[in-house]
Design a protein around this motif. Structure first.
Motif, PDB file in Angstrom:
ATOM      1  N   ALA A   1       0.833  -1.204   0.000  1.00  0.00           N
ATOM      2  CA  ALA A   1       0.000   0.000   0.000  1.00  0.00           C
ATOM      3  C   ALA A   1       0.867   1.254   0.000  1.00  0.00           C
ATOM      4  O   ALA A   1       1.933   1.290   0.618  1.00  0.00           O
ATOM      5  CB  ALA A   1      -0.934   0.011   1.208  1.00  0.00           C
ATOM      6  N   CYS A   2       0.378   2.279  -0.694  1.00  0.00           N
ATOM      7  CA  CYS A   2       1.101   3.544  -0.774  1.00  0.00           C
ATOM      8  C   CYS A   2       0.699   4.511   0.328  1.00  0.00           C
ATOM      9  O   CYS A   2       1.435   5.465   0.611  1.00  0.00           O
ATOM     10  CB  CYS A   2       0.879   4.197  -2.138  1.00  0.00           C
ATOM     11  SG  CYS A   2      -0.838   4.649  -2.491  1.00  0.00           S
ATOM     12  N   LYS A   3      -0.469   4.293   0.933  1.00  0.00           N
ATOM     13  CA  LYS A   3      -0.905   5.194   2.000  1.00  0.00           C
ATOM     14  C   LYS A   3      -2.023   4.566   2.814  1.00  0.00           C
ATOM     15  O   LYS A   3      -2.654   3.590   2.400  1.00  0.00           O
ATOM     16  CB  LYS A   3      -1.362   6.541   1.441  1.00  0.00           C
ATOM     17  CG  LYS A   3      -2.639   6.496   0.613  1.00  0.00           C
ATOM     18  CD  LYS A   3      -3.019   7.907   0.135  1.00  0.00           C
ATOM     19  CE  LYS A   3      -4.202   7.890  -0.806  1.00  0.00           C
ATOM     20  NZ  LYS A   3      -4.556   9.262  -1.231  1.00  0.00           N
ATOM     21  N   LEU A   4      -2.240   5.161   3.978  1.00  0.00           N
ATOM     22  CA  LEU A   4      -3.378   4.856   4.834  1.00  0.00           C
ATOM     23  C   LEU A   4      -4.341   6.035   4.760  1.00  0.00           C
ATOM     24  O   LEU A   4      -3.893   7.187   4.711  1.00  0.00           O
ATOM     25  CB  LEU A   4      -2.942   4.668   6.291  1.00  0.00           C
ATOM     26  CG  LEU A   4      -1.992   3.516   6.586  1.00  0.00           C
ATOM     27  CD1 LEU A   4      -1.516   3.588   8.026  1.00  0.00           C
ATOM     28  CD2 LEU A   4      -2.652   2.183   6.314  1.00  0.00           C
ATOM     29  N   THR A   5      -5.623   5.757   4.788  1.00  0.00           N
ATOM     30  CA  THR A   5      -6.629   6.812   4.845  1.00  0.00           C
ATOM     31  C   THR A   5      -7.576   6.503   5.988  1.00  0.00           C
ATOM     32  O   THR A   5      -7.715   5.358   6.413  1.00  0.00           O
ATOM     33  CB  THR A   5      -7.438   6.930   3.528  1.00  0.00           C
ATOM     34  OG1 THR A   5      -8.174   5.722   3.313  1.00  0.00           O
ATOM     35  CG2 THR A   5      -6.526   7.217   2.342  1.00  0.00           C
ATOM     36  N   LEU A   6      -8.227   7.534   6.483  1.00  0.00           N
ATOM     37  CA  LEU A   6      -9.264   7.364   7.498  1.00  0.00           C
ATOM     38  C   LEU A   6     -10.113   8.619   7.539  1.00  0.00           C
ATOM     39  O   LEU A   6      -9.736   9.661   6.992  1.00  0.00           O
ATOM     40  CB  LEU A   6      -8.672   7.062   8.880  1.00  0.00           C
ATOM     41  CG  LEU A   6      -7.689   8.033   9.523  1.00  0.00           C
ATOM     42  CD1 LEU A   6      -8.367   9.257  10.120  1.00  0.00           C
ATOM     43  CD2 LEU A   6      -6.911   7.313  10.611  1.00  0.00           C
ATOM     44  N   GLU A   7     -11.251   8.520   8.168  1.00  0.00           N
ATOM     45  CA  GLU A   7     -12.074   9.701   8.420  1.00  0.00           C
ATOM     46  C   GLU A   7     -12.324   9.768   9.917  1.00  0.00           C
ATOM     47  O   GLU A   7     -12.325   8.752  10.605  1.00  0.00           O
ATOM     48  CB  GLU A   7     -13.384   9.663   7.631  1.00  0.00           C
ATOM     49  CG  GLU A   7     -14.272   8.482   7.912  1.00  0.00           C
ATOM     50  CD  GLU A   7     -14.043   7.277   7.000  1.00  0.00           C
ATOM     51  OE1 GLU A   7     -14.766   6.281   7.191  1.00  0.00           O
ATOM     52  OE2 GLU A   7     -13.166   7.302   6.133  1.00  0.00           O
TER      53      GLU A   7
END
Length: 167
Positions: free
Chosen positions: A125-131
């Motif tokens: 994975a190139c990044k983590l995302t979250l809200e």
């Protein structure tokens, strides 16, 4: 704030009855919290969630257990792999972060998110995302402390807003 020496982290095995029960119990407690919508999970969700998650290889979860309290489930992070078209690589969206009220302030979420990062890197994975809800200041503070920031491409265009449409 201190690290709990009796904390055991693992990637959830949705077919393991202990893991499945921990996942549903923690997620139900989160759903009933104001930050989770203040409504319990439906009976359908409680009965079917582990099997539904197991059927989707792009989903993984991390669990935390307190071995000083007979392996009490105290933390959960649910993650869903997505894809960055700009980077042409997978990304991992952190969908739920749960720490039992009795165990908050012990950096359990931070430790679980470190394991999530490790698993995301293993997936390429190139990044983590979250809200995070704007009113959930403790969570936002944690996320910023460990390197998250508002998503933006061109600063003059502002940062992204999370939106939804129920189907």
């Amino acid at each position: 704030m201190s690290h709990s020496p009796n904390l055991r982290l693992c990637r959830a095995d949705y077919t393991n009855p202990i893991h499945a029960s921990a996942l549903v119990g923690l997620l139900d407690a989160y759903a009933q919290d104001p930050t989770g919508g203040a409504e319990p999970l439906s009976d359908f969700t409680k009965a079917n969630l582990p099997v539904a998650l197991q059927a989707r290889p792009t989903i993984f979860s991390v669990l935390a257990f307190d071995d000083a309290h007979a392996g009490l489930p105290v933390g959960l992070v649910n993650c869903i792999e997505g894809f960055s078209t700009f980077a042409c690589q997978p990304l991992v969206n952190i969908h739920d972060v749960v720490v039992a009220a009795s165990h908050r302030g012990q950096r359990i979420a931070e430790q679980m998110l470190a394991l999530v990062e490790q698993l995301a890197r293993e997936r390429g994975a190139c990044k983590l995302t979250l809200e995070v809800l704007s009113g959930n200041a403790p969570a936002a503070k944690l996320y910023r402390r460990i390197g998250f920031d508002n998503y933006q491409l061109e600063p003059s265009m502002g940062h992204a807003q999370f939106m939804q449409k129920w189907l």
